[in-house]
Scaffold this active site. Sequence first.
Site, PDB file in Angstrom:
ATOM      1  N   HIS A   1       0.806  -1.208  -0.016  1.00 37.79           N
ATOM      2  CA  HIS A   1      -0.156   0.025   0.184  1.00 37.79           C
ATOM      3  C   HIS A   1       1.070   1.223  -0.073  1.00 37.79           C
ATOM      4  CE1 HIS A   1      -3.544  -2.687   1.651  1.00 37.79           C
ATOM      5  NE2 HIS A   1      -3.665  -2.340   0.513  1.00 37.79           N
TER       6      HIS A   1
ATOM      7  N   GLU B   1     -21.214   2.860 -24.545  1.00 35.19           N
ATOM      8  CA  GLU B   1     -20.542   1.911 -23.730  1.00 35.19           C
ATOM      9  C   GLU B   1     -20.842   0.567 -24.241  1.00 35.19           C
ATOM     10  OE1 GLU B   1     -20.543   3.657 -19.249  1.00 35.19           O
ATOM     11  OE2 GLU B   1     -22.260   3.913 -20.577  1.00 35.19           O
TER      12      GLU B   1
ATOM     13  N   ASP C   1     -16.194   0.756 -20.350  1.00 37.34           N
ATOM     14  CA  ASP C   1     -17.081  -0.153 -20.576  1.00 37.34           C
ATOM     15  C   ASP C   1     -17.111  -0.609 -22.155  1.00 37.34           C
ATOM     16  OD1 ASP C   1     -18.178  -0.995 -18.209  1.00 37.34           O
ATOM     17  OD2 ASP C   1     -19.006   1.225 -18.170  1.00 37.34           O
TER      18      ASP C   1
ATOM     19  N   CYS D   1     -14.472   9.623 -23.003  1.00 37.37           N
ATOM     20  CA  CYS D   1     -14.146   9.936 -21.825  1.00 37.37           C
ATOM     21  C   CYS D   1     -13.851   8.710 -20.980  1.00 37.37           C
ATOM     22  CB  CYS D   1     -15.763  10.396 -21.180  1.00 37.37           C
ATOM     23  SG  CYS D   1     -16.966   9.300 -21.017  1.00 37.37           S
TER      24      CYS D   1
HETATM   25  C1  PEP Z   1     -16.512   4.263 -19.360  1.00 39.61           C
HETATM   26  O1  PEP Z   1     -17.262   3.167 -19.244  1.00 39.61           O
HETATM   27  O2  PEP Z   1     -15.543   4.220 -20.179  1.00 39.61           O
HETATM   28  C2  PEP Z   1     -16.663   5.647 -18.685  1.00 39.61           C
HETATM   29  C3  PEP Z   1     -16.195   6.537 -18.682  1.00 39.61           C
HETATM   30  O3  PEP Z   1     -17.689   5.212 -17.712  1.00 39.61           O
HETATM   31  P1  PEP Z   1     -17.147   4.537 -15.923  1.00 39.61           P
HETATM   32  O4  PEP Z   1     -15.796   4.313 -16.023  1.00 39.61           O
HETATM   33  O5  PEP Z   1     -17.535   5.509 -15.036  1.00 39.61           O
HETATM   34  O6  PEP Z   1     -17.771   3.294 -16.076  1.00 39.61           O
HETATM   35 MG    MG Z   2     -18.998   3.074 -18.003  1.00 38.69          MG
END
Ligand code: PEP
Ligand code: MG
Length: 857
Positions: free
Chosen positions: A476, A715, A739, A784
């Site tokens: 850690h 996603e 995702d 994102c």
């Molecule tokens: C993703 O799935 O890429 C995303 C940005 O959402 P999260 O990581 O919050 O699931």
């Molecule tokens: Mg996601």
Amino acid sequence: MSQAPLVGIVVVSHSAPLARAAVALAEEMLHGTSVRIEVAAGLDEHTLGTDAMKILAALTAADVGAGVVVLMDLGSAVLSTELALDLLDDDARDRVLLCPAPVVEGLVVAAVAAAGGAPRHEVCAEAVAALAGKQAHLGSAGPGDVPGAGAPPRSDGGTCESPDPDGGGVPRGVDEPVPARVGRFTVVNPHGLHARPAARLVQEVRSLDAAVTVRNVTTGSVAVPASSLSRVATLGALLGHEVEVATTGNQAREALDHVLALAGRAFDEETTPPPTTGGAGVAHAATSPVPSRDGGRPASPGIGVGPVWSARSAEPIDVPDATTDDPAADWRRVREAIADVRRAVQHSRARTARDVGEADATIFDAHVMLLDDTDLLDDVRTRIDAGQAGAPAWAATIGRVEADFAGLDDPYLQARAADVRAVGDQVLRVLLRIPAVTAKGVGVLVAADLTPADVADLDADRVVAVVLAQGSPTSHSAILARAKGIPVVVGAGAGVLAIPAGTVVAVDGTTGEIVVDPAPDVRAAFRYRAGVLAEARATALSHAADAATTTDGTGVLIAANLGSVDDAALAQVSGADLAGLVRTEFLFLGRGQAPDVDEQEKTYLALAEALGGARLTLRTLDVGGDKPLDYVPMSAEANPFLGVRGLRLSLARPGLLADQLLAIVRTARATPVSVMFPMVSTVAELVEARALLDEAVARDGRGIPAGLQVGIMVEVPATALKAARFAPLVDFFSIGTNDLTQYTMAAERGNDAVAAVGDPYDPGVLRLIQAVCDASGDALVAVCGELAADDLATPLLLGLGVRELSMSATAIPQVKEVVRSTDLAVARRLAALAVGAEGPDDVRGMLATSARQQGSP
Ligand code: PEP
Ligand code: MG
């Protein structure tokens, strides 16, 4: 005429609102008589837990001369109260009675009895009998069977006994044997049931009124109490092992359900492997061990050159082999030292949550659990009762637990022995009055090992690198150092401890290389490497506020992913053009009820203010499945990632979404806002969500706010392939590559075993991104997911047609630099090649070659 003082009451509960409500109910019955009722509940207003120091203060305040009766709710409430009792002086302790009555019914009856002037034994006995009416009414036990009615309490300063160990109240005969409920789960955590998941299990079990044991079926271990961290973690339960859970007691069924659901959620452990880029200014540096050149193992990337200074923290503590003739006093000193250390650990936790993030801060939860571990404490107590003084008794117990961990086969679990040692030494230092480490030096810190608390104290501006004689890259401490951006080499051997203070050492945390007293040319080479990195970072930072425009004049929005108001402030100084993803879950998770519309609006406005008024992309609640909410009933799912999560859950519980949309609409009156729906799979879902948004606008009654934009996350592969059908309904698409990759590659994002398959550079994933860009019409396409933070991928994403990249704030300056050096024509050619490549390695190879040719920053 002066009235005799009345018995005071203390309510110890895991929840502050719960305790206050119980007190309000009881006070209703008092008709103006003033009984002193003090509350010691929750770690704060929203965090469930109990705190011995709060209880101590409540006990002191409640005792106005006639003593105190204490009512406690579940599990650790009793342990914390016992600890607080130990901290009281003898006289005060003798006036306290711990009462096993149920909190709500007991408090009402106790308050009435106390108001009538009853002495504390009677107040307690009355409270214990408080269930009589209900039991008689429900026919589960006749009034004659009611435990504790008139039964004398054991003694002052002790507990008022209940003949029924379960506390009564369940619809079965008091003498009927309690049947155990049994279930099994398979460990899915990559590192097994190590300290953090074990801590989570213990926490869950302690909050329930049930006795729970666990047994490793795979290794044929004995059953151990699930309320003891040290016992659970030493089960040696590794990934794939089968574990049997047996529960008894009032909440046996709930306990079994909770434990199995928790196991299904990998004990809420964030199992996603760390990204290969991003982080605190560390570019393209692997965080996993690579072969060392000089005996050390790389544990946190980066380069540091400077004079050595050393920390005493890991020097072995010399524990005198003393005995005691006053075991009670020694036991008290141990408990006081533990209380001191608990406060210090909680302080380190808070600082780490603020400086580094909540996920890393949970490291300290396991330390608190160890300090509360009944098994461990019992062992210390037994040794002290047998005549050993407090410090050697504590040292011996810690040594035993540490050896248990060290003796396990799994290297990760072995490394957890260091956590036991760390917290054990902290207590020993208090007991033996050895001053704590001062981590205030400048240069290269050399130590045998460091505790996470020591690392939390380090100032990344002063400590240029850390070299540890021992330690492991998965400790850690190493995880925290990485998060703070301090280069670290571990396992460098005891020889490094002999390096005289002030000697210059060159350290490369990426390769593990350590050069002591480097020759001028070596020193120059290290400084050059460090300089190149630092310069790149500084240049990027100095231009962070400038727009990111490609060499041919195409503007690209570089945005921040936010999960707190602090994140927004950091994003602003890092040059974020907007917030491309606000994970609004942070407002909803870890609390007993959803935030109301006002609270949400206030928080969203605070985010906007911290971000200097830039646009906020507010993603509606993305929970469910693997991220459950306590206040939303959800069935356990075998495959939570394929279950009721994201927009699916929101549509199933439209009340929550309706309120959130109202808060978003109101926020959009004051500041630019985009609303983004997560985990959309069908056009029908989007239509339904948009209808709820229309309703929110109608509820607000002021028309559609100017500048309000609507978008969806992509996603789900099907959504990417249907982008043309979604395009007329949205202003933007934001591709969640985390995702999207897991669903495209059928590789769970948190599962190390399939991490190599779940690669966002796979041409299959890239083709889906291309499909979205090609069919997006007038809608903007953003990314994102983590891929947006990887500057190697920047030209590829731009070439595919992405025009907004949203990432953690620290990655923004460097990605902006890469955008500025990108020629879109070249990027398009690269993208065309990449989608036709065979696999992710080919794609990376192409990108790296192209970056070299373009002289990318
Ligand atoms: C993703 O799935 O890429 C995303 C940005 O959402 P999260 O990581 O919050 O699931
Ligand atoms: Mg996601």
